[in-house]
Motif scaffolding. Structure first.
Motif, mmCIF file in Angstrom:
data_model
loop_
_atom_site.group_PDB
_atom_site.id
_atom_site.type_symbol
_atom_site.label_atom_id
_atom_site.label_comp_id
_atom_site.label_asym_id
_atom_site.label_seq_id
_atom_site.Cartn_x
_atom_site.Cartn_y
_atom_site.Cartn_z
ATOM 1 N N MET A 2 0.703 -0.965 0.115
ATOM 2 C CA MET A 2 -0.001 0.112 0.008
ATOM 3 C C MET A 2 0.758 1.274 -0.030
ATOM 4 N N LYS A 3 0.311 2.152 -0.814
ATOM 5 C CA LYS A 3 1.155 3.641 -0.943
ATOM 6 C C LYS A 3 0.435 4.578 -0.137
ATOM 7 N N VAL A 4 0.787 5.259 0.850
ATOM 8 C CA VAL A 4 0.298 6.439 1.566
ATOM 9 C C VAL A 4 0.831 7.585 1.449
ATOM 10 N N THR A 75 1.590 9.916 -8.735
ATOM 11 C CA THR A 75 2.265 8.820 -7.680
ATOM 12 C C THR A 75 1.282 7.629 -7.376
ATOM 13 N N ARG A 76 -0.230 8.149 -7.804
ATOM 14 C CA ARG A 76 -1.043 7.056 -7.515
ATOM 15 C C ARG A 76 -1.162 6.572 -6.385
ATOM 16 N N PRO A 77 -1.450 7.112 -5.227
ATOM 17 C CA PRO A 77 -1.253 6.756 -3.764
ATOM 18 C C PRO A 77 -2.876 5.918 -3.556
ATOM 19 N N ASP A 78 -2.669 4.725 -2.678
ATOM 20 C CA ASP A 78 -3.829 4.217 -2.145
ATOM 21 C C ASP A 78 -4.719 5.062 -1.200
ATOM 22 N N ALA A 79 -3.840 5.740 -0.406
ATOM 23 C CA ALA A 79 -4.582 6.648 0.588
ATOM 24 C C ALA A 79 -3.822 7.982 0.831
#
Length: 147
Positions: A2-4, A75-79
């Motif tokens: 996951m990317k935050v 960057t396409r973060p998940d959150a």
């Protein structure tokens, strides 16, 4: 993994955001702030600088929104998590428009009521937290203070 993306203006908002780092040990945590000097405080993480803005200059707020929106697409973060202020709010709004999960943590300095940005964030964020138990309600959660 996951990317935050963690966003905060320089100053107290940034310090509060840094206090949350241990909660994100098992994710790809990247930081965004309004001053390049903040990068030195998170050398083990990717860091992005965005222009600062505040409600007194609407043009700067629009520039901030545009820059943060471009960064989110890149960057396409998940959150997204933010402790404020205006750049964090722009991240919450842009993130919501892009379908990204969003979390707003209102500053501990707001003891009597949510900040203006926090009140706006309530309309967009998936979760809104206060650091004062007496400010919690059905839309605003209290889980302790950051400081």
């Amino acid at each position: 993994m996951m990317k935050v993306l963690a966003i905060a203006s320089i100053g107290g908002h940034w310090i509060q955001l840094l206090r949350l780092k241990p909660a994100f040990n098992n994710v790809n945590l990247e930081f965004v702030s309004t001053n390049e000097c903040c990068a030195a405080m998170v050398p083990e993480h990717t860091f992005y600088a965005v222009p600062d803005s505040n409600r007194s200059n609407k043009i700067d707020v629009l520039k901030s929104f545009w820059n943060i929106s471009k960064l989110l697409v890149k960057t396409r973060p998940d959150a997204i998590i933010t402790t404020g202020a205006a750049p964090g709010l722009m991240g919450i709004i842009a993130g919501k428009m892009l379908g990204i999960k969003t979390i707003w943590i209102d500053s501990i300095a707001n003891i009597d009521e949510l900040s203006m940005s926090g009140k706006i964030a309530m309309k967009f964020a998936d979760r809104v937290y206060t650091q004062w138990p007496h400010l919690a309600n059905t839309k605003v959660l209290y889980s302790g203070s950051v400081l």
